[in-house]
Design a protein around this motif. Structure first.
Motif, short mmCIF file in Angstrom:
data_model
loop_
_atom_site.label_atom_id
_atom_site.label_comp_id
_atom_site.label_asym_id
_atom_site.label_seq_id
_atom_site.Cartn_x
_atom_site.Cartn_y
_atom_site.Cartn_z
N UNK A 135 -6.98 9.00 4.80
CA UNK A 135 -8.37 8.55 4.76
C UNK A 135 -8.58 7.52 3.65
N UNK A 136 -8.01 7.78 2.48
CA UNK A 136 -8.11 6.80 1.40
C UNK A 136 -7.41 5.51 1.78
N UNK A 137 -6.28 5.61 2.44
CA UNK A 137 -5.54 4.42 2.85
C UNK A 137 -6.35 3.58 3.83
N UNK A 138 -7.03 4.23 4.78
CA UNK A 138 -7.86 3.48 5.72
C UNK A 138 -8.99 2.76 5.02
N UNK A 139 -9.58 3.39 4.00
CA UNK A 139 -10.63 2.71 3.23
C UNK A 139 -10.06 1.47 2.54
N UNK B 104 3.72 8.78 3.08
CA UNK B 104 4.22 10.12 3.32
C UNK B 104 3.69 10.55 4.69
N UNK B 105 4.38 11.47 5.33
CA UNK B 105 3.92 11.97 6.61
C UNK B 105 2.98 13.16 6.43
N UNK B 106 3.40 14.13 5.64
CA UNK B 106 2.62 15.37 5.50
C UNK B 106 1.71 15.28 4.28
N UNK B 107 0.40 15.07 4.56
CA UNK B 107 -0.60 14.97 3.51
C UNK B 107 -1.86 15.68 3.95
N UNK B 108 -2.71 16.08 3.00
CA UNK B 108 -3.99 16.70 3.36
C UNK B 108 -4.98 15.66 3.89
N UNK B 109 -6.01 16.12 4.53
CA UNK B 109 -7.12 15.33 5.06
C UNK B 109 -6.73 14.44 6.23
N UNK B 110 -5.77 13.55 6.07
CA UNK B 110 -5.24 12.76 7.18
C UNK B 110 -3.78 12.49 6.89
N UNK C 133 0.86 -1.18 0.00
CA UNK C 133 0.00 0.00 0.00
C UNK C 133 0.90 1.23 0.00
N UNK C 134 0.80 2.05 -1.05
CA UNK C 134 1.57 3.29 -1.18
C UNK C 134 0.65 4.47 -0.92
N UNK C 135 1.05 5.35 0.00
CA UNK C 135 0.21 6.48 0.37
C UNK C 135 1.03 7.76 0.24
N UNK C 136 0.62 8.64 -0.67
CA UNK C 136 1.32 9.90 -0.88
C UNK C 136 0.42 10.83 -1.67
N UNK C 137 0.43 12.11 -1.34
CA UNK C 137 -0.37 13.08 -2.09
C UNK C 137 0.36 13.57 -3.34
N UNK C 138 1.62 13.18 -3.50
CA UNK C 138 2.41 13.57 -4.67
C UNK C 138 2.26 12.49 -5.74
N UNK C 139 1.52 12.82 -6.79
CA UNK C 139 1.23 11.85 -7.85
C UNK C 139 2.49 11.34 -8.53
N UNK C 140 3.51 12.19 -8.67
CA UNK C 140 4.76 11.76 -9.29
C UNK C 140 5.44 10.69 -8.45
N UNK C 141 5.50 10.89 -7.12
CA UNK C 141 6.09 9.88 -6.24
C UNK C 141 5.32 8.58 -6.32
N UNK C 142 4.00 8.66 -6.30
CA UNK C 142 3.19 7.44 -6.39
C UNK C 142 3.46 6.69 -7.68
#
Length: 123
Positions: free
Chosen positions: A34-38, A52-58, A4-13
């Motif tokens: 939040x998306x990751x928890x779903x 990532x640590x710093x992301x919007x929403x959660x 499971x990859x979680x990041x708000x940076x689309x390039x990193x993902x």
């Protein structure tokens, strides 16, 4: 390996996803905690989580707290990464990441770290 990859940076993902998929790993992505928890509610069978640590929403810290509170996910190795102060986040979290690394990072090094963390959890 299921990742499971979680990041708000689309390039990193995109980069990380391609690296894992080259090794035929199964990859699921989320843009925030939040998306990751779903994703985890639907399927807690991941072998490693990179966030990532710093992301919007959660952010990744709050995500980690939820991961560690749930019996079905608490033992999944979780690797955090941040462009912020790594030591600050180590001190801030009551639950600890299995690994916490600074950005910018070598994506292949992060891949190797994820693979070794998943193997260690199996053994």
């Amino acid at each position: 390996m299921k990742v499971l990859l979680v990041d708000d940076d689309l390039i990193h993902l995109t980069i990380l996803r391609r690296i894992f998929e080259k090794s035929n790993d199964e990859v699921v992505t989320a843009r925030n905690g939040k998306e990751a928890l779903r994703c985890l509610e639907f399927d807690p069978g991941f072998q490693v989580i990179l966030t990532d640590i710093m992301m919007p929403e959660m952010d990744g810290v709050e995500l980690l707290e939820h991961i560690r509170e749930c019996d079905s996910t608490k033992d999944i190795p979780t690797i955090g990464f941040t462009s912020g102060d790594v030591e600050f986040f180590r001190k801030q979290t009551s639950e600890h990441f299995d690994q916490l690394v600074a950005k910018p990072m070598d994506f292949y090094d992060l891949y190797a770290l994820a693979r070794s963390s998943a193997r260690a959890a199996i053994n």
